[in-house]
Design an enzyme around this catalytic site. Structure first.
Site, PDB file in Angstrom:
ATOM      1  N   TYR A  81       0.834  -1.205   0.000  1.00 42.29           N
ATOM      2  CA  TYR A  81       0.000   0.000   0.000  1.00 42.29           C
ATOM      3  C   TYR A  81       0.868   1.254   0.000  1.00 42.29           C
ATOM      4  CZ  TYR A  81      -4.138  -2.945   0.776  1.00 42.29           C
ATOM      5  OH  TYR A  81      -5.142  -3.882   0.661  1.00 42.29           O
TER       6      TYR A  81
ATOM      7  N   ALA B  41     -18.217   0.723  -1.989  1.00 44.85           N
ATOM      8  CA  ALA B  41     -18.404   0.819  -3.445  1.00 44.85           C
ATOM      9  C   ALA B  41     -17.848   2.152  -3.962  1.00 44.85           C
ATOM     10  CB  ALA B  41     -19.873   0.617  -3.814  1.00 44.85           C
TER      11      ALA B  41
ATOM     12  N   GLY C 138     -18.072   4.925  -2.928  1.00 45.17           N
ATOM     13  CA  GLY C 138     -18.994   6.060  -2.755  1.00 45.17           C
ATOM     14  C   GLY C 138     -20.025   6.200  -3.855  1.00 45.17           C
TER      15      GLY C 138
HETATM   16  N1  LIG Z   1      -7.431  -7.729  -0.552  1.00 48.22           N
HETATM   17  C1  LIG Z   1      -7.418  -6.980  -1.622  1.00 48.22           C
HETATM   18  O1  LIG Z   1      -7.082  -7.420  -2.731  1.00 48.22           O
HETATM   19  C2  LIG Z   1      -7.821  -5.543  -1.492  1.00 48.22           C
HETATM   20  C3  LIG Z   1      -8.009  -4.750  -2.639  1.00 48.22           C
HETATM   21  C4  LIG Z   1      -8.375  -3.416  -2.466  1.00 48.22           C
HETATM   22  C5  LIG Z   1      -8.574  -2.907  -1.182  1.00 48.22           C
HETATM   23  N2  LIG Z   1      -8.363  -3.690  -0.082  1.00 48.22           N
HETATM   24  C6  LIG Z   1      -8.578  -3.189   1.305  1.00 48.22           C
HETATM   25  O2  LIG Z   1      -9.918  -2.756   1.416  1.00 48.22           O
HETATM   26  C7  LIG Z   1      -9.962  -1.385   1.814  1.00 48.22           C
HETATM   27  C8  LIG Z   1     -11.158  -0.731   1.192  1.00 48.22           C
HETATM   28  O3  LIG Z   1     -11.132  -0.834  -0.213  1.00 48.22           O
HETATM   29  P1  LIG Z   1     -11.469   0.383  -1.197  1.00 48.22           P
HETATM   30  O4  LIG Z   1     -10.783   1.587  -0.739  1.00 48.22           O
HETATM   31  O5  LIG Z   1     -11.251  -0.129  -2.545  1.00 48.22           O
HETATM   32  O6  LIG Z   1     -13.021   0.508  -1.024  1.00 48.22           O
HETATM   33  P2  LIG Z   1     -14.170   1.437  -0.399  1.00 48.22           P
HETATM   34  O7  LIG Z   1     -14.133   1.426   1.063  1.00 48.22           O
HETATM   35  O8  LIG Z   1     -15.386   0.942  -1.084  1.00 48.22           O
HETATM   36  O9  LIG Z   1     -13.896   2.872  -0.984  1.00 48.22           O
HETATM   37  C9  LIG Z   1     -13.132   3.852  -0.350  1.00 48.22           C
HETATM   38  C10 LIG Z   1     -12.943   4.988  -1.320  1.00 48.22           C
HETATM   39  O10 LIG Z   1     -14.208   5.523  -1.706  1.00 48.22           O
HETATM   40  C11 LIG Z   1     -14.257   6.891  -1.382  1.00 48.22           C
HETATM   41  N3  LIG Z   1     -15.615   7.242  -0.931  1.00 48.22           N
HETATM   42  C12 LIG Z   1     -16.440   6.480  -0.194  1.00 48.22           C
HETATM   43  N4  LIG Z   1     -17.606   7.123  -0.004  1.00 48.22           N
HETATM   44  C13 LIG Z   1     -17.496   8.318  -0.617  1.00 48.22           C
HETATM   45  C14 LIG Z   1     -18.379   9.430  -0.780  1.00 48.22           C
HETATM   46  N5  LIG Z   1     -19.616   9.433  -0.283  1.00 48.22           N
HETATM   47  N6  LIG Z   1     -17.924  10.502  -1.467  1.00 48.22           N
HETATM   48  C15 LIG Z   1     -16.666  10.517  -1.989  1.00 48.22           C
HETATM   49  N7  LIG Z   1     -15.789   9.489  -1.870  1.00 48.22           N
HETATM   50  C16 LIG Z   1     -16.217   8.398  -1.197  1.00 48.22           C
HETATM   51  C17 LIG Z   1     -13.255   7.087  -0.271  1.00 48.22           C
HETATM   52  O11 LIG Z   1     -12.817   8.430  -0.252  1.00 48.22           O
HETATM   53  P3  LIG Z   1     -12.466   9.114   1.175  1.00 48.22           P
HETATM   54  O12 LIG Z   1     -11.121   8.614   1.517  1.00 48.22           O
HETATM   55  O13 LIG Z   1     -12.508  10.559   0.842  1.00 48.22           O
HETATM   56  O14 LIG Z   1     -13.532   8.703   2.136  1.00 48.22           O
HETATM   57  C18 LIG Z   1     -12.154   6.127  -0.704  1.00 48.22           C
HETATM   58  O15 LIG Z   1     -11.368   6.694  -1.721  1.00 48.22           O
HETATM   59  C19 LIG Z   1      -8.593  -0.823   1.423  1.00 48.22           C
HETATM   60  O16 LIG Z   1      -8.210   0.280   2.211  1.00 48.22           O
HETATM   61  C20 LIG Z   1      -7.701  -2.011   1.690  1.00 48.22           C
HETATM   62  O17 LIG Z   1      -7.373  -2.087   3.066  1.00 48.22           O
HETATM   63  C21 LIG Z   1      -7.985  -4.992  -0.231  1.00 48.22           C
END
Ligand SMILES: NC(=O)c1ccc[n+]([C@@H]2O[C@H](COP(=O)([O-])OP(=O)(O)OC[C@H]3O[C@@H](n4cnc5c(N)ncnc54)[C@H](OP(=O)(O)O)[C@@H]3O)[C@@H](O)[C@H]2O)c1
Length: 328
Positions: free
Chosen positions: A62, A234, A236
């Site tokens: 990361y 998702a 956001g």
């Molecule tokens: N195992 C794997 O292969 C794998 C792959 C990807 C991720 N991960 C893990 O899962 C975690 C979450 O995954 P993710 O970040 O892909 O998914 P997520 O939680 O669905 O999405 C987070 C992202 O969406 C934005 N967001 C959410 N709600 C919003 C809204 N209402 N308005 C504007 N922006 C919004 C957040 O921005 P803000 O920061 O501004 O809130 C952030 O950039 C990661 O941090 C990581 O630890 C694991």
């Protein structure tokens, strides 16, 4: 709300987790993080702790190690924090460098070196859980088992799990690994519904379209493995970050979530996450937000899951585009 499977493994994990993929600035390793980035992380950690979230998900890759490094600086400044929280990290992916492509590496040497790097960056003597990030086609379970035995014996890792694996991968690895694999982290959300579609579409033409392992959810439930959901917000798309090319289903889902949130006097995030938490597997969403107020907006998710009716759950699923067509 029932306990989550991790608690059954003696790990006092919170229902929600914080994903740390977005911390440490950009993915350019030459670009240092700033005081602003440090403040942002501290605000998220404090918001999380204030609502009972004690679980932090990392990976060695990361922001090319900076996410763990900046987290390590916070731990160094606040040493009491280490024992209050559960730290999970992952290894097994090597990012593209020079002429080499992204590749997966479950060799003993890579796993051991990777864990040493994780511990150094975080400034901790152990991590609570290590996940193998994505299946390596060249993996040899006996070799992975040797690495895991060594990490367990020297106290560098307490528990082990996997990510993005199907049930056959898990069985194959577990055939050689003595330690139980207790976590599988997968892409699951209302926008990424294959885990529901696959089970519903058994013996239907629609079922042919998804590649999700049909046995996986029931396999993990039977084994009491912790299913973690990455991407649970998702990005956001239903809660405020409406995409310029949003489909009609996305727009209708966003409207329905907004209406439910208003009727129930809660946040849109709590409704969205409530849909995941209502699943009886005890899914643990890993929130990828870097925004402390969005962490707070997730606070009510478990309560909303309990209050969500079956009709609301199915309406969310169908509005979002669930491929299942009910039988008459
Ligand atoms: N195992 C794997 O292969 C794998 C792959 C990807 C991720 N991960 C893990 O899962 C975690 C979450 O995954 P993710 O970040 O892909 O998914 P997520 O939680 O669905 O999405 C987070 C992202 O969406 C934005 N967001 C959410 N709600 C919003 C809204 N209402 N308005 C504007 N922006 C919004 C957040 O921005 P803000 O920061 O501004 O809130 C952030 O950039 C990661 O941090 C990581 O630890 C694991």
């Amino acid at each position: 709300m029932k306990d989550i499977p991790l608690q059954g493994h003696g790990i006092p994990a919170s229902r929600l987790a914080i994903g740390c993929m977005g911390f440490g600035g950009s993915w350019d390793e030459t670009e240092p993080y700033t005081a602003e980035h440090k403040k942002q992380l501290e605000a998220v950690v404090d918001a999380a702790l204030s609502i009972g979230i004690n679980f932090f998900d990392h990976a060695d890759i990361y922001t090319r190690g900076k996410a763990e490094r900046i987290f390590g600086e916070l731990l160094a400044a606040r040493p009491a924090l280490r024992e209050q929280i559960i730290i999970q990290s992952k290894c097994g992916i090597q990012l593209a460098d020079g002429t080499l492509p992204v590749r997966y590496n479950f060799s003993k040497q890579h796993i051991l070196q990777s864990v040493d790097g994780i511990l150094k960056r975080l400034g901790t003597e152990y991590i609570d859980i290590l996940l193998l990030h994505r299946p390596d086609p060249l993996m040899e379970p006996e070799e992975v088992a040797e690495a895991i035995d060594q990490l367990k014996a020297n106290g560098k890792v307490k528990h082990f799990g996997v990510s993005n694996m199907h049930s056959a991968h898990i069985e194959y690895l577990q055939s050689a690994i003595r330690e139980p694999l207790i976590v599988n982290q997968l892409h699951l959300s209302l926008a990424h519904r294959h885990f529901i579609d696959q089970g519903l579409n058994i013996n239907r033409d629609e079922g042919a379209a998804t590649s999700f392992d049909p046995q996986l959810m029931t396999y993990m439930q039977q084994k009491r493995m912790q299913i973690q959901a990455w991407g649970p917000l998702a990005q956001g798309r239903y809660t405020g970050a409406i995409r310029s090319d949003a489909t009609e289903a996305e727009l209708l889902t966003a409207q329905y979530i907004e209406r439910l949130a208003a009727d129930k006097e809660t946040s849109k995030e709590a409704i969205l996450l409530g849909w995941l938490l209502k699943h009886p597997a005890g899914i643990q969403p890993v929130l990828g937000t870097t925004n402390a107020s969005r962490v707070m907006a997730c606070q009510d998710a478990a309560c909303q899951a309990e209050q969500m009716t079956r009709e609301e759950w199915w309406t969310l699923y169908a509005t979002a585009g669930g491929s299942h067509k009910p039988s008459k």
